[in-house]
Design an enzyme around this catalytic site. Structure first.
Site, mmCIF file in Angstrom:
data_model
loop_
_atom_site.group_PDB
_atom_site.id
_atom_site.type_symbol
_atom_site.label_atom_id
_atom_site.label_comp_id
_atom_site.label_asym_id
_atom_site.label_seq_id
_atom_site.Cartn_x
_atom_site.Cartn_y
_atom_site.Cartn_z
ATOM 1 N NE ARG A 93 -5.847 8.852 7.362
ATOM 2 C CZ ARG A 93 -6.743 8.353 6.509
ATOM 3 N NH1 ARG A 93 -6.506 7.229 5.857
ATOM 4 N NH2 ARG A 93 -7.867 9.003 6.261
ATOM 5 C CG ASP A 94 -6.952 9.175 2.839
ATOM 6 O OD1 ASP A 94 -6.603 8.023 2.564
ATOM 7 O OD2 ASP A 94 -8.103 9.606 2.599
ATOM 8 C CG HIS A 112 -12.617 11.636 3.072
ATOM 9 N ND1 HIS A 112 -11.619 11.854 3.998
ATOM 10 C CD2 HIS A 112 -12.133 10.677 2.245
ATOM 11 C CE1 HIS A 112 -10.582 11.066 3.737
ATOM 12 N NE2 HIS A 112 -10.869 10.337 2.669
ATOM 13 C CB CYS A 132 -7.702 3.579 0.344
ATOM 14 S SG CYS A 132 -7.890 2.364 1.658
HETATM 15 P P1 HMG Z 1 -6.437 -7.906 12.411
HETATM 16 O O1 HMG Z 1 -5.506 -8.716 11.620
HETATM 17 O O2 HMG Z 1 -7.862 -8.294 12.448
HETATM 18 O O3 HMG Z 1 -5.984 -7.660 13.907
HETATM 19 O O4 HMG Z 1 -6.265 -6.427 11.905
HETATM 20 P P2 HMG Z 1 -5.451 -8.579 15.004
HETATM 21 O O5 HMG Z 1 -6.008 -7.986 16.246
HETATM 22 O O6 HMG Z 1 -5.665 -10.025 14.715
HETATM 23 O O7 HMG Z 1 -3.873 -8.277 14.915
HETATM 24 C C1 HMG Z 1 -3.052 -8.685 13.857
HETATM 25 C C2 HMG Z 1 -1.655 -8.088 14.063
HETATM 26 O O8 HMG Z 1 -1.732 -6.656 13.973
HETATM 27 C C3 HMG Z 1 -1.086 -8.392 15.458
HETATM 28 O O9 HMG Z 1 0.322 -8.418 15.322
HETATM 29 C C4 HMG Z 1 -1.465 -7.166 16.236
HETATM 30 O O10 HMG Z 1 -0.624 -6.930 17.325
HETATM 31 C C5 HMG Z 1 -1.305 -6.071 15.210
HETATM 32 P P3 HMG Z 1 1.124 -9.804 15.305
HETATM 33 O O11 HMG Z 1 0.767 -10.443 16.601
HETATM 34 O O12 HMG Z 1 0.592 -10.563 14.119
HETATM 35 O O13 HMG Z 1 2.542 -9.388 15.167
HETATM 36 N N1 HMG Z 1 -2.171 -4.914 15.467
HETATM 37 C C6 HMG Z 1 -1.715 -3.664 15.485
HETATM 38 N N2 HMG Z 1 -0.494 -3.123 15.282
HETATM 39 C C7 HMG Z 1 -0.388 -1.779 15.382
HETATM 40 N N3 HMG Z 1 -1.440 -0.967 15.627
HETATM 41 C C8 HMG Z 1 -2.660 -1.466 15.839
HETATM 42 C C9 HMG Z 1 -2.832 -2.869 15.779
HETATM 43 N N4 HMG Z 1 -3.896 -3.675 15.922
HETATM 44 C C10 HMG Z 1 -3.482 -4.923 15.732
HETATM 45 N N5 HMG Z 1 -3.678 -0.642 16.074
HETATM 46 C C11 HMG Z 1 -6.504 -4.033 12.018
HETATM 47 C C12 HMG Z 1 -7.102 -5.388 12.320
HETATM 48 C C13 HMG Z 1 -7.610 -3.008 12.003
HETATM 49 C C14 HMG Z 1 -5.489 -3.697 13.064
HETATM 50 C C15 HMG Z 1 -5.784 -4.088 10.652
HETATM 51 O O14 HMG Z 1 -6.634 -4.668 9.709
HETATM 52 C C16 HMG Z 1 -5.308 -2.748 10.177
HETATM 53 O O15 HMG Z 1 -4.504 -2.076 10.782
HETATM 54 N N6 HMG Z 1 -5.797 -2.323 8.981
HETATM 55 C C17 HMG Z 1 -5.328 -1.107 8.365
HETATM 56 C C18 HMG Z 1 -6.461 -0.231 8.113
HETATM 57 C C19 HMG Z 1 -6.010 1.048 7.462
HETATM 58 O O16 HMG Z 1 -5.171 1.773 7.976
HETATM 59 N N7 HMG Z 1 -6.606 1.360 6.294
HETATM 60 C C20 HMG Z 1 -6.379 2.585 5.622
HETATM 61 C C21 HMG Z 1 -7.065 3.694 6.320
HETATM 62 S S1 HMG Z 1 -8.850 3.761 6.078
HETATM 63 C C22 HMG Z 1 -9.029 4.809 4.754
HETATM 64 O O17 HMG Z 1 -8.064 5.161 4.127
HETATM 65 C C23 HMG Z 1 -10.386 5.375 4.443
HETATM 66 C C24 HMG Z 1 -10.552 6.835 4.897
HETATM 67 O O18 HMG Z 1 -9.563 7.662 4.314
HETATM 68 C C25 HMG Z 1 -11.933 7.366 4.503
HETATM 69 C C26 HMG Z 1 -12.280 7.104 3.036
HETATM 70 O O19 HMG Z 1 -11.524 7.481 2.138
HETATM 71 O O20 HMG Z 1 -13.349 6.517 2.856
HETATM 72 C C27 HMG Z 1 -10.433 6.943 6.420
HETATM 73 MG MG MG Z 2 -9.686 8.484 2.265
#
Ligand code: HMG
Ligand code: MG
Length: 308
Positions: free
Chosen positions: A15-16, A207, A240
Site C-alpha cells: 500500500r504505502d 511508522h 507519499c
Molecule cells: P474529495 O475530493 O474531498 O472527495 O476527496 P469528494 O467526496 O468530493 O469526491 C471526489 C471524487 O472522488 C468523487 O468522484 C468521488 O466519488 C470520489 P467524481 O464524482 O469526481 O467522479 N471518491 C472516491 N473514490 C474512490 N474511493 C473513495 C472515494 N471517495 C470519494 N473512497 C478523498 C477526498 C479522501 C477521497 C481523496 O482526497 C483521496 O482519496 N485522497 C487520497 C488520499 C491517499 O490515499 N493518500 C495517501 C495515503 S496516506 C499516507 O500515505 C500516509 C500514511 O502512510 C502514514 C504516514 O506516512 O504518515 C498512512
Molecule cells: Mg506512510
C-alpha cells in the site's frame, strides 16, 4: 526501559510502497507480493487502499487484490479507508480490518484528503460507527508527526490531540507516521514520551519513512522507549504522493536485521523477505532500497556467510 522481547511488524509495502511507484502494477503482481510477504511471516500486510482513483491511481485494483488473495489464518490484511465510500467498497471486497488516517498538520490534511483536521475527524465518525457495528477492526494513522512538507515544525500536542481523537473513535492502535522522514532519534524519543502521557505505549506503533536515512536509528530509539509495533516496507518501497520529496518507508529487511541482532523475536523469515524485495524491485525497475536485503543476497550469491 528494557527492550521488548518480541516485535510486531506491519508490512505496508503493497500500500504505502506501491502507492508512490510510477510503474503500473497489475492486481496479480500485487496479490503475489502480499502472499509472499504473509508467507514470510509478517503478521499484518496492508494490502491496498480504497481511495480516490483520480488521486492515487496506483491503488486502483484494490478490490481485485482483496478478492483474489489467498489469506493465511492469523495474518491481518488491513486496507486504507478515507471515508464511507471507501469503507463500503472495502467491505464489499471482503476487508475485515481497516486503517483510517488523519494528519497532525493542517497543510498535509488539505493536500492529502482535501479537508481540515477537524473535518477529517468528523468524516471518520460514520466510518468508525460502521466498522464497530460490523466488528471490523480499525487501526489509525497520524501523519506528519515530526514535520510537515507544508507547515514545517509540528507541536507534539497536535500529534497527541489527533491520536487521542482516533483512540476515542475506537482505533485499537495508533501508528505515528513520520511521513517525510525528517525526525531524528532524540526528537522521536521526546515525542513518544509526550504521547505516552496521553496514550499507553502498548497502543502505539511507529511508522518511519527513510528520507534522511534515519529510519533504523528511529526504530532503535522507539524500541528503547518501549514501542513494540513498527510499520515498514519491503525493499523500502514507496513514499507519499502528497509529500513531495518523501522517500519510502524504512525497509522491512533492515529492521528485521536490526531486531534479529538484538535477539528480539519477529516471526519473520529475513531471507524470504529479502528475496521478495529483490523480486519486486526488479519488477518495478528500481534499485532495491533495503540495505540488509541487498547485502544478504550478495553474500549468499558469493557463497559466503556474512560476518555479522
Ligand atoms: P474529495 O475530493 O474531498 O472527495 O476527496 P469528494 O467526496 O468530493 O469526491 C471526489 C471524487 O472522488 C468523487 O468522484 C468521488 O466519488 C470520489 P467524481 O464524482 O469526481 O467522479 N471518491 C472516491 N473514490 C474512490 N474511493 C473513495 C472515494 N471517495 C470519494 N473512497 C478523498 C477526498 C479522501 C477521497 C481523496 O482526497 C483521496 O482519496 N485522497 C487520497 C488520499 C491517499 O490515499 N493518500 C495517501 C495515503 S496516506 C499516507 O500515505 C500516509 C500514511 O502512510 C502514514 C504516514 O506516512 O504518515 C498512512
Ligand atoms: Mg506512510
Amino acid at each position: 526501559m528494557s527492550l521488548p522481547q518480541a516485535v510486531k511488524i506491519v508490512e505496508v509495502g503493497p500500500r504505502d510502497g506501491l502507492q508512490n511507484e510510477s510503474a503500473e502494477v497489475s492486481a496479480a503482481i500485487k496479490i503475489a507480493l502480499v502472499e509472499r510477504l504473509a508467507a514470510a511471516g509478517l503478521a499484518a500486510v496492508e494490502a491496498g487502499a480504497f481511495v480516490s482513483v483520480n488521486k492515487v491511481p496506483q491503488m486502483a485494483g484494490s478490490r481485485e487484490v482483496f478478492q483474489g488473495l489467498k489469506r493465511r489464518p492469523g495474518t491481518a490484511y488491513p486496507a486504507l479507508v478515507p471515508n464511507m465510500k471507501g469503507f463500503e467498497a472495502a467491505v464489499e471486497a471482503g476487508v475485515t480490518e481497516i486503517a483510517v488516517f488523519v494528519s497532525a498538520s493542517e497543510g498535509f490534511s488539505q493536500h492529502n484528503i482535501a479537508c481540515s483536521r477537524a473535518e477529517s475527524l468528523e468524516r471518520l465518525r460514520d466510518v468508525a460507527e460502521a466498522a464497530a457495528s460490523r466488528n471490523i477492526l480499525m487501526r489509525g494513522y497520524v501523519s506528519c508527526i515530526a514535520g510537515c512538507p507544508y507547515d514545517g515544525a509540528i507541536a507534539p500536542d497536535d500529534v497527541a490531540a489527533m491520536a487521542e481523537a482516533l483512540v476515542a473513535m475506537g482505533c485499537y492502535e495508533i501508528s505515528l507516521g513520520d511521513t517525510i522522514g525528517v525526525g531524528t532519534a532524540g526528537q522521536i524519543r521526546k515525542l513518544i514520551e509526550h504521547i505516552s502521557t496521553h496514550i499507553p505505549r502498548e497502543k502505539l506503533a511507529m511508522h518511519f519513512h527513510d528520507t534522511y536515512g534515519q529510519g533504523v536509528a528511529n526504530v532503535l530509539a522507539s524500541l528503547e522507549e518501549g514501542i513494540s509495533v513498527f510499520d515498514s516496507s519491503v525493499a523500502g518501497l514507496g513514499g507519499c504522493p502528497f509529500a513531495p520529496g518523501a522517500s519510502g518507508n524504512v525497509a522491512t529487511e533492515d529492521i528485521v536485521y536490526l531486531l534479529q541482532g538484538l535477539g528480539i523475536k519477529t516471526g519473520v523469515d529475513l531471507m524470504a523477505v529479502a528475496k521478495t524485495g529483490d523480486w519486486i524491485s526488479g519488477y518495478l525497475g528500481r534499485a532495491n532500497a533495503a540495505r540488509a536485503g541487498t547485502a544478504l543476497l550478495a553474500a549468499k550469491k558469493n557463497g559466503g556467510t556474512h560476518g555479522g
